[in-house]
Design an enzyme around this catalytic site. Structure first.
Site, PDB file in Angstrom:
ATOM      1  CB  ALA A   1      37.126  46.601  34.840  1.00 22.51           C
ATOM      2  CG  ASP A   2      39.329  40.614  37.637  1.00 28.70           C
ATOM      3  OD1 ASP A   2      40.357  40.979  38.204  1.00 28.70           O
ATOM      4  OD2 ASP A   2      39.132  39.432  37.279  1.00 28.70           O
TER       5      ASP A   2
END
Length: 224
Positions: free
Chosen positions: A163-164
């Site tokens: 998700a970064d």
């Protein structure tokens, strides 16, 4: 869980496993990923509290607020949960901390003080998913925050924070994927990088560094 792993061996493995990633690794050079010092009784509280304070703020603003709070509630090296909890809401607010974050910090202090979450020593004996499950029970602490802790404090070798934003942009740059990368694409490609996805992540972040782009952290769980 055992901690610490051979960085050069991980780099060699990744270079063989994925030629595109390998070319990027060659352009970046040696991996300098190293765990942060974890000495002191409040290292875990300090790291998680710092993450809560930084949510939805610029690096500069977060550092300023954290610095003010440290002047009031830090022990010799780290933020002290007992000292912080002894401050009134108004005293913490005077440091620039929002009311929702004060609530999150108090929940974290309670979780540490009552043993609601494991100690840093206990976390070292848990696998990655168990660490994530135990720490995300704290208000304002989400999966991404714990993944950063796994990589940079617990020194786990196989963490891939899909998700970064920086990881996604680095993945797109390194692999040349057509259009925005999806989580499914990223997870599928990363299977070849196991068991060293933490090192692969570090190299993906370096791909964004090469562009000079500022990359925000992904959204944190609400603390309101």
């Amino acid at each position: 869980m055992p901690e610490g792993y051979d960085r050069p061996a991980a780099v060699r493995y990744l270079s063989r496993a994925d030629p595109e990633l390998g070319r990027h690794i060659e352009s970046v050079g040696p991996c300098t990923l190293a765990p942060a010092p974890a000495a002191g009784p409040h290292a875990l509280f300090d790291r998680l509290a710092s993450s809560i304070l930084s949510q939805q703020l610029s690096v500069k603003a977060a550092a300023t607020i954290a610095g003010r709070l440290r002047e009031r509630a830090a022990g010799p090296r780290h933020l002290d949960p007992v000292l912080l909890d002894s401050l009134s809401d108004d005293e913490i607010r005077a440091c620039g901390v929002s009311r929702p974050k004060i609530a999150a910090l108090r929940d974290l202090a309670d979780a540490v003080g009552t043993g609601r979450i494991p100690t840093l020593t206990e976390l070292r004996g848990l696998d990655d998913d168990e660490v994530i499950d135990s720490l995300t029970t704290v208000r304002g602490v989400g999966r991404w925050t714990v993944e950063m802790l796994l990589i940079f404090l617990l020194d786990r070798p196989d963490v891939f924070p899909v998700a970064d934003v920086g990881i996604r942009r680095g993945f797109e740059r390194v692999t040349g994927v057509d259009g925005p990368a999806t989580a499914t694409q990223m997870l599928s490609r990363s299977e070849a990088w196991a068991p060293y996805r933490s090192v692969a992540s570090w190299y993906l972040w370096r791909a964004v560094d090469q562009t000079g782009q500022a990359v925000p952290a992904p959204p944190s769980p609400p603390v309101g």
